[in-house]
Structures are given as structure tokens and as C-alpha cells.
Write a protein that holds these residues in place. Structure first.
Motif, PDB file in Angstrom:
ATOM      1  N   GLN A  59     -13.888  46.084  30.782  1.00 49.32           N
ATOM      2  CA  GLN A  59     -14.002  46.760  32.079  1.00 49.32           C
ATOM      3  C   GLN A  59     -12.964  46.254  33.090  1.00 49.32           C
ATOM      4  O   GLN A  59     -12.946  46.696  34.229  1.00 49.32           O
ATOM      5  N   ASP A  60     -12.142  45.296  32.689  1.00 50.80           N
ATOM      6  CA  ASP A  60     -11.179  44.653  33.593  1.00 50.80           C
ATOM      7  C   ASP A  60     -11.867  44.043  34.812  1.00 50.80           C
ATOM      8  O   ASP A  60     -11.302  43.990  35.908  1.00 50.80           O
ATOM      9  N   ALA A  61     -13.076  43.558  34.614  1.00 53.19           N
ATOM     10  CA  ALA A  61     -13.838  42.958  35.708  1.00 53.19           C
ATOM     11  C   ALA A  61     -13.540  41.475  35.876  1.00 53.19           C
ATOM     12  O   ALA A  61     -13.817  40.913  36.930  1.00 53.19           O
ATOM     13  N   LYS A  62     -12.994  40.844  34.860  1.00 53.68           N
ATOM     14  CA  LYS A  62     -12.612  39.442  34.964  1.00 53.68           C
ATOM     15  C   LYS A  62     -11.125  39.398  35.271  1.00 53.68           C
ATOM     16  O   LYS A  62     -10.309  39.991  34.561  1.00 53.68           O
ATOM     17  N   VAL A  63     -10.787  38.704  36.329  1.00 57.45           N
ATOM     18  CA  VAL A  63      -9.396  38.599  36.762  1.00 57.45           C
ATOM     19  C   VAL A  63      -9.099  37.159  37.160  1.00 57.45           C
ATOM     20  O   VAL A  63     -10.014  36.355  37.356  1.00 57.45           O
ATOM     21  N   PHE A  64      -7.815  36.852  37.289  1.00 57.54           N
ATOM     22  CA  PHE A  64      -7.428  35.527  37.749  1.00 57.54           C
ATOM     23  C   PHE A  64      -6.693  35.648  39.071  1.00 57.54           C
ATOM     24  O   PHE A  64      -6.198  36.710  39.433  1.00 57.54           O
ATOM     25  N   VAL A  65      -6.668  34.570  39.772  1.00 53.50           N
ATOM     26  CA  VAL A  65      -6.050  34.532  41.086  1.00 53.50           C
ATOM     27  C   VAL A  65      -4.559  34.833  40.965  1.00 53.50           C
ATOM     28  O   VAL A  65      -3.861  34.258  40.123  1.00 53.50           O
ATOM     29  N   GLN A  66      -4.100  35.739  41.769  1.00 55.02           N
ATOM     30  CA  GLN A  66      -2.677  36.081  41.842  1.00 55.02           C
ATOM     31  C   GLN A  66      -2.069  35.337  43.039  1.00 55.02           C
ATOM     32  O   GLN A  66      -2.724  35.208  44.068  1.00 55.02           O
ATOM     33  N   SER A  67      -0.859  34.905  42.893  1.00 59.66           N
ATOM     34  CA  SER A  67      -0.225  34.167  43.996  1.00 59.66           C
ATOM     35  C   SER A  67       1.082  34.821  44.433  1.00 59.66           C
ATOM     36  O   SER A  67       1.926  34.183  45.049  1.00 59.66           O
ATOM     37  N   ARG A  68       1.233  36.090  44.132  1.00 63.09           N
ATOM     38  CA  ARG A  68       2.472  36.793  44.496  1.00 63.09           C
ATOM     39  C   ARG A  68       2.735  36.783  45.994  1.00 63.09           C
ATOM     40  O   ARG A  68       3.872  36.613  46.435  1.00 63.09           O
ATOM     41  N   LEU A  69       1.695  36.973  46.799  1.00 65.86           N
ATOM     42  CA  LEU A  69       1.900  37.012  48.249  1.00 65.86           C
ATOM     43  C   LEU A  69       2.322  35.646  48.784  1.00 65.86           C
ATOM     44  O   LEU A  69       3.188  35.557  49.656  1.00 65.86           O
ATOM     45  N   GLU A  70       1.731  34.593  48.232  1.00 69.66           N
ATOM     46  CA  GLU A  70       2.117  33.244  48.646  1.00 69.66           C
ATOM     47  C   GLU A  70       3.582  32.967  48.276  1.00 69.66           C
ATOM     48  O   GLU A  70       4.326  32.377  49.048  1.00 69.66           O
ATOM     49  N   VAL A  71       3.976  33.420  47.084  1.00 70.74           N
ATOM     50  CA  VAL A  71       5.362  33.230  46.646  1.00 70.74           C
ATOM     51  C   VAL A  71       6.304  34.052  47.529  1.00 70.74           C
ATOM     52  O   VAL A  71       7.350  33.559  47.960  1.00 70.74           O
ATOM     53  N   ARG A  72       5.927  35.269  47.813  1.00 71.52           N
ATOM     54  CA  ARG A  72       6.747  36.112  48.708  1.00 71.52           C
ATOM     55  C   ARG A  72       6.950  35.420  50.054  1.00 71.52           C
ATOM     56  O   ARG A  72       8.067  35.371  50.579  1.00 71.52           O
ATOM     57  N   ASP A  73       5.869  34.872  50.604  1.00 75.86           N
ATOM     58  CA  ASP A  73       5.974  34.171  51.891  1.00 75.86           C
ATOM     59  C   ASP A  73       6.881  32.951  51.790  1.00 75.86           C
ATOM     60  O   ASP A  73       7.654  32.667  52.703  1.00 75.86           O
ATOM     61  N   LEU A  74       6.805  32.236  50.667  1.00 74.08           N
ATOM     62  CA  LEU A  74       7.703  31.090  50.453  1.00 74.08           C
ATOM     63  C   LEU A  74       9.157  31.538  50.428  1.00 74.08           C
ATOM     64  O   LEU A  74      10.030  30.910  51.022  1.00 74.08           O
ATOM     65  N   LEU A  75       9.415  32.644  49.712  1.00 71.73           N
ATOM     66  CA  LEU A  75      10.791  33.136  49.601  1.00 71.73           C
ATOM     67  C   LEU A  75      11.333  33.619  50.943  1.00 71.73           C
ATOM     68  O   LEU A  75      12.544  33.592  51.166  1.00 71.73           O
ATOM     69  N   ARG A  76      10.463  34.035  51.825  1.00 73.27           N
ATOM     70  CA  ARG A  76      10.881  34.471  53.157  1.00 73.27           C
ATOM     71  C   ARG A  76      10.978  33.313  54.153  1.00 73.27           C
ATOM     72  O   ARG A  76      11.449  33.506  55.266  1.00 73.27           O
TER      73      ARG A  76
END
Length: 198
Positions: A59-76
């Protein structure tokens, strides 16, 4: 807000998608999932971050924490940001026929430097060789995999002394980056392992 504060763990359930089929409960090697109020919930204090429940959830109900936004903020940010890339990256990006293209893509995203964790693996292998030559009285367990290390710590604490006291290749490479490029650099690990996010 940090990743752990946001979700209180690496792996969690999207309640709206969970159909309580019990597949994740049956397949979790650390028995870290229980049914609470009709939903399969991850018990963070038992979870080793292996990702098995994510693989088996239809069901794709189990997911893991994504950190893309944190990485984007670091790159900026004003910080220098160094990407350290797992040696398995060619298996994940089969459409890229040349590793230099991949490095170029990461540089275009804003990473100042790109390093391979394989160098960290070489450093770790040398430390393992030295350690095993000096300590040959008992069997040892590799400490490279954080899911295995956590499993042993949580469920087989008597074996903790068998873990080789050497950091993982990812940690070794992060230390090299800080030493070579400066301790003020930010390091982002890019790889397939959920447990390493911990």
C-alpha cells in the motif's frame, strides 16, 4: 526542525494508506511494528532502519524520512557543501554511462565538492586488517552496517564486544572531508541506505 523531531524516527506509517494487512508486522526482523488503534505503527525504540517494511508494503504506507528539503536549504546557504557518494551509485543510476556526468550533475545542483565513499572503505579496510591482526582471539562482526549494529545493540547486547570498533566507510569519508576541506564544510551522504540517516 530536525528530521527526528518531525517524524520521531526514520521509518513511519502514512496512516491514511495503511490497510492493516499485517505484512509489515510479519516481515519486520526486529519486531518493531505493532497495531495501535487499527493502524500498523513503527515502534521507534525497536526500529533498526533496515527498510524491509517499506519493501514489503503493497500500500506504500511505510515510508522513510526524506531530507531533500534540508539538503536544498544547505545548498542555498553560504556554507560549502560536499557530497559523499556511496560506491553503489552506478547501480542506482544505470542510465548514466559515465561517472563524470554524475559528478557534473551534482556540481550543477550546487555541491562544491563530490567525493566517493569508496575511499573511506579503503581506509576502513586497512583499520580492519590492523585490528584483526592484533585481536584474533574471538570472532568479529563488521560494524559497517548501521542496521546490523543497531540490531545487535538492541537484541543481542552480549555480542556488542564482537563488533569491530571501527567507523563505517561513510563516517570515515566524512572525517576525511572535514580534515581536508575544513571542519566548517557541510557533508551530505548520498546512498541507498535508510539506516545511515540515523
Amino acid at each position: 526542525m530536525s528530521i527526528s523531531e518531525k517524524h520521531k524516527g526514520l521509518v513511519y506509517t502514512i496512516k491514511e494508506l495503511c490497510r492493516v494487512c499485517y505484512t509489515c508486522v510479519r516481515e519486520c526482523p526486529s519486531k518493531a511494528i505493532k497495531i495501535i488503534n487499527g493502524q500498523a505503527e513503527v515502534m521507534q525504540e525497536r526500529c533498526i532502519g533496515c527498510g524491509n517494511c517499506i519493501k514489503v508494503c503493497s500500500q506504500d504506507a511505510k515510508v522513510f524520512v526524506q531530507s531533500r528539503l534540508e539538503v536544498r536549504d544547505l545548498l542555498r546557504s553560504k556554507h560549502q557543501v560536499v557530497a559523499i557518494v556511496a560506491p553503489s551509485f552506478p547501480a542506482s543510476f544505470t542510465e548514466i554511462d559515465n561517472y563524470q556526468k554524475f559528478v557534473g550533475m551534482l556540481r550543477m545542483l550546487g555541491f562544491d565538492k563530490v567525493c566517493e565513499v569508496a575511499f573511506g572503505a579503503d581506509l576502513v579496510a586497512k583499520q580492519y586488517k590492523k585490528y584483526l591482526e592484533e585481536n584474533n582471539e574471538i570472532g568479529f562482526i563488521s560494524s559497517d552496517c548501521p542496521a546490523i549494529v543497531d540490531y545487535i545493540r538492541y537484541y543481542h547486547p552480549s555480542l556488542v564486544t564482537n563488533l569491530v570498533p571501527v567507523v563505517s566507510p561513510m563516517v570515515a569519508m566524512a572525517k576525511v572531508v572535514k580534515e581536508v576541506y575544513g571542519s566548517d564544510n557541510k557533508v551530505v551522504f548520498i546512498g541507498p541506505c535508510i539506516a545511515k540517516k540515523g
